[in-house]
Structure formats: structure tokens, C-alpha cells
Design a protein around this motif. Sequence first.
Motif, PDB file in Angstrom:
ATOM      1  N   ILE A  45      35.704 111.072 -56.803  1.00 26.81           N
ATOM      2  CA  ILE A  45      35.429 110.087 -55.921  1.00 26.81           C
ATOM      3  C   ILE A  45      33.945 109.495 -55.965  1.00 26.81           C
ATOM      4  O   ILE A  45      32.909 110.610 -55.835  1.00 26.81           O
ATOM      5  N   GLY A  46      33.859 108.307 -56.618  1.00 29.13           N
ATOM      6  CA  GLY A  46      32.404 108.133 -57.054  1.00 29.13           C
ATOM      7  C   GLY A  46      32.037 106.781 -56.021  1.00 29.13           C
ATOM      8  O   GLY A  46      32.677 105.998 -55.872  1.00 29.13           O
ATOM      9  N   CYS A  47      30.759 106.734 -55.835  1.00 26.69           N
ATOM     10  CA  CYS A  47      30.152 105.544 -55.030  1.00 26.69           C
ATOM     11  C   CYS A  47      29.161 104.733 -55.823  1.00 26.69           C
ATOM     12  O   CYS A  47      28.190 105.675 -56.215  1.00 26.69           O
ATOM     13  N   SER A  48      28.942 103.660 -55.732  1.00 26.01           N
ATOM     14  CA  SER A  48      28.056 102.853 -56.279  1.00 26.01           C
ATOM     15  C   SER A  48      27.395 102.209 -55.197  1.00 26.01           C
ATOM     16  O   SER A  48      28.010 101.051 -54.467  1.00 26.01           O
ATOM     17  N   VAL A  49      26.183 102.240 -54.992  1.00 30.39           N
ATOM     18  CA  VAL A  49      25.628 101.735 -53.585  1.00 30.39           C
ATOM     19  C   VAL A  49      24.133 101.024 -54.269  1.00 30.39           C
ATOM     20  O   VAL A  49      23.445 101.541 -54.803  1.00 30.39           O
ATOM     21  N   ASN A  50      23.810  99.841 -53.634  1.00 26.44           N
ATOM     22  CA  ASN A  50      22.899  98.996 -54.059  1.00 26.44           C
ATOM     23  C   ASN A  50      21.448  99.659 -53.565  1.00 26.44           C
ATOM     24  O   ASN A  50      21.235 100.223 -52.465  1.00 26.44           O
ATOM     25  N   HIS A  51      20.482  99.874 -54.349  1.00 24.72           N
ATOM     26  CA  HIS A  51      19.416 100.697 -54.211  1.00 24.72           C
ATOM     27  C   HIS A  51      18.343  99.768 -53.650  1.00 24.72           C
ATOM     28  O   HIS A  51      17.253 100.374 -52.958  1.00 24.72           O
ATOM     29  N   MET A  52      18.678  98.547 -53.131  1.00 24.28           N
ATOM     30  CA  MET A  52      17.808  97.774 -52.135  1.00 24.28           C
ATOM     31  C   MET A  52      18.029  98.224 -50.777  1.00 24.28           C
ATOM     32  O   MET A  52      17.387  97.747 -49.729  1.00 24.28           O
ATOM     33  N   VAL A  53      19.559  98.690 -50.446  1.00 24.08           N
ATOM     34  CA  VAL A  53      20.180  98.858 -49.155  1.00 24.08           C
ATOM     35  C   VAL A  53      19.877 100.059 -48.885  1.00 24.08           C
ATOM     36  O   VAL A  53      19.790 100.439 -47.719  1.00 24.08           O
ATOM     37  N   ALA A  54      19.790 101.045 -49.569  1.00 26.12           N
ATOM     38  CA  ALA A  54      19.977 102.589 -49.612  1.00 26.12           C
ATOM     39  C   ALA A  54      19.322 103.377 -50.506  1.00 26.12           C
ATOM     40  O   ALA A  54      19.000 103.130 -51.930  1.00 26.12           O
ATOM     41  N   ASP A  55      18.657 104.458 -49.947  1.00 24.74           N
ATOM     42  CA  ASP A  55      17.779 105.542 -51.156  1.00 24.74           C
ATOM     43  C   ASP A  55      18.874 106.750 -50.947  1.00 24.74           C
ATOM     44  O   ASP A  55      19.902 106.654 -50.660  1.00 24.74           O
TER      45      ASP A  55
END
Length: 445
Positions: free
Chosen positions: A164-174
Motif C-alpha cells: 500500500i503506497g501513498c503519494s502526497v503533495n509536499h506543499m500540502v503535507a510534510d
Amino acid sequence: MESPPSVEIISSSFIKPKFISEEANKPVYLSPWDLAMMSTHYIQKGLLYALPKTQDFSITAFLDDLKHSLSDTLTHFYPLAARLSTVKQQNPPSFTMFIDPNNSPGARFIHSSVNLTIAGILTPTDVPITVQSFFDHHKAISHDGTKLSLLSVQVTELIDGIFIGCSVNHMVADGSSFWHFFNSWSEVFRSGTITRPPVTKRWVPPGPDPIITLPFASGDEVIERPNYPLGLRVRIFHFSSDSLAKLKAKVNSECNTSKISTLQALAALVWRCMTRARRLLPEQETTCGMAADNRKRLSPPLPETYFGTSLHSVKATTTAGKLLHHSNAWAAWRLHQSVVNHDDKVVQEFVNSWLEKPLVYTMSRYFDASCVHIGSSPRFDMYGNKFNLGNGLAVLSGYANKFDGKVTVYPGRESGGSMDLEICMLSKNMKAFESDEEFMSVVTY
């Protein structure tokens, strides 16, 4: 050389929050910390699990449960279901960016498969290149969030496992917010509730206008797409709690203190041994940076559950000659001092300076062939995310934000103070690093 197995995409869909509040329909304006991340890759982290051996396990039912619980979780973490938007001004040329809940299909959800076993991932010395295909938004930078989903989940079936992999925008979350979301999703999957809801109101500097205007015609002026260096090796080293306890005790004893943390002692060791492996000239400057969370350092502090980016890099700099002439304790004390000195005054000075002259972090400007950068934290709860699959077997990352000298910290699978370090080095230097007696004397495996 045999080519790595390819990942096949089976299906793709978008998930929206189950309930959308009035607050979730409003734009979210970004802080200086968020905007500085415009040119960084998406955060890509995930967990590898063994495939359940029970006969009643159904991948179809499992995926449905993941989607439903994700929808419930996004009700609270609604910025992840949005997109970024840009508004440009002509005179003078400038633009603003914000999280826009409108015109977004939601977070992306992908089901994929690969003809690969768990052993095929965990047995090799280096992390296999195939793992990069376990994540969506390959090579995407945060500025691309105007067109791409801010969150993409990819569930990959292996022959005997599930990733299970997640890609999250780094401007939205650290990293702190990333794992807060992941932990909450796992909690909703298990119990249907969230015990630590996020604080989604963004911190912005005091002033009459919460909207930050960037003095550029567009993001194209300041973004830079990082390149994955040729010949980069990625290897994970494990450190037992006993080994780390001895290292910490040794550096504290030599410095006649008890204040140096385990991570600071380990970071100093990596810094020295990586510098030695690189064979830097004695007079060449070298820097070790550590990602520091600003939440508790502000006065008044931000909530622990603040959802956004609140990061700063604290650094120690010296010459290669001095670093290798002195002991590990000497280096650890300098890292410790840089962490201690990072207080509200320093954070506020950075913000004020940034507002006067906004900047965007780029690889070429902030990282060079003599630096070491320590990211992530052993305090993040990674192995507590079970999704009814039992304990995870490994935490792995994708293509994102890797460069020569990047070190990512994970808690060890057996907990109790153990740690894993994912270390990225050019092949020509990694061989010397993994043969370094000082470093390998602390490594467990």
C-alpha cells in the motif's frame, strides 16, 4: 542483465470525501513553508505486507473496504481530495497558489499487480528499482498539483504480498502530516473512527492579508525538476535498539552530557562515514542537515495535529578535515546544538526573511556532493498501520526526493528504539561506505 518485472495497472478511480462540510468547500491559502516546497517531489511512502493465508480473504472486498474507509478519512483530511490553483496578476507580474476544493475528482486510487515475491523485494542488498513503480505520480513535483491529484493511493498485489503506497503533495503535507493521515486511515479501516482529527487551518504570518503573493510571473520561473542521479544506489541499513543505546551512551559520555539524542548520534556517524567514503579534500566544507518540525518550536506552538507543512532544515557545517580529525561525539554535539538553537526566534526570522524574498527549495541550490541530509523521523508511527493484514514487513519509498547523500529514517520493525536508515549514495562511494568499519560496527544487518 534481466529487466525488472513490470507493474500492471488493473484499475483506477477517484475517491471523494464521504461528507463535505461548509469549511471543506473553502479555498485553503498556503504558508511560506508550503510554498517553499513547490519544486520538491511528492512524498512517496508505503508499507509491504504478507498476503493473508486465510481462504476467505478477497482482494475485491479488501479494496472496497480500503476505498470506503479512505472516503471516510478524507472527510477529515479534505485538502487531500482537492487540487492546487493559481491566480496570476499582470502588474506587477505575480501569482498566488492555494488549495482549491472545486473542479477536483478527488484522491486517486489505483489497483495494480506485479509478478514478484516479497523475497524478491527484501532479499537484494539494494532496494529494487521495481519498488518505484509501486507509487503513482512518478517524477511529479508539488507544483504539478494544479493538474494532478494531491493524494494518490496505489495498492499493488504481489505473488505473496500486498503493498500500500501513498503519494502526497509536499506543499500540502510534510512527513508528520503524511503519517497522521496514514495512521488515521488505518484507524478508520479498523474501527470506523478517528481519535486525532487534523487541524486543517493553515498557519500564516500575522498581518492584514493571509494570502501570500509571490513576485514571479508564474511558477515556471522558480521550479526545477530534480533528476535522479545516474549510478545512485539505495540501501536500507538496520540498527538494533541495543546497538543504538551503546552509540548514544558513548557520545554522551565523551561530551560529558546526557542531552545528545540517539538520532543525533547516529546522524553524526553517518555524516562522518559518508564524508570519508566520498574522499573529500580536507579543506572542503561539508554540511549535515536534519529535518526539524516547527510545530512545537513556535510560540505559541502549533497543535501536534496541524495538517500542512511545517519544516525547516537545521544544519551543522565544518570542513572534511576537521570532521574526520575529531570524534563522532564532536560531530554529534554540533548537530545537537543546531537542533537546540532552532527556536521560535529562528523560525520567525526565517519566515520574515522569506516574505521579503520568497524562495523555493531546489536540489541544485540546496544540496551538493558534500552534503548529507537526514529526513523523516523514527517517531512516526509506521508499523501501527495494519489494515487487517498484520504487521508490515517493511517501509519503502519511491523515486521521490532521492539524491546522493539523502538519508531517510524509519522506526525499526521490532520497535523498542530500533531504526532503519534508507541511504542514497552514488555507486562509486557506496562501496567504500558499506565497508567502513566504524559505520558497520553499529549496523545490525
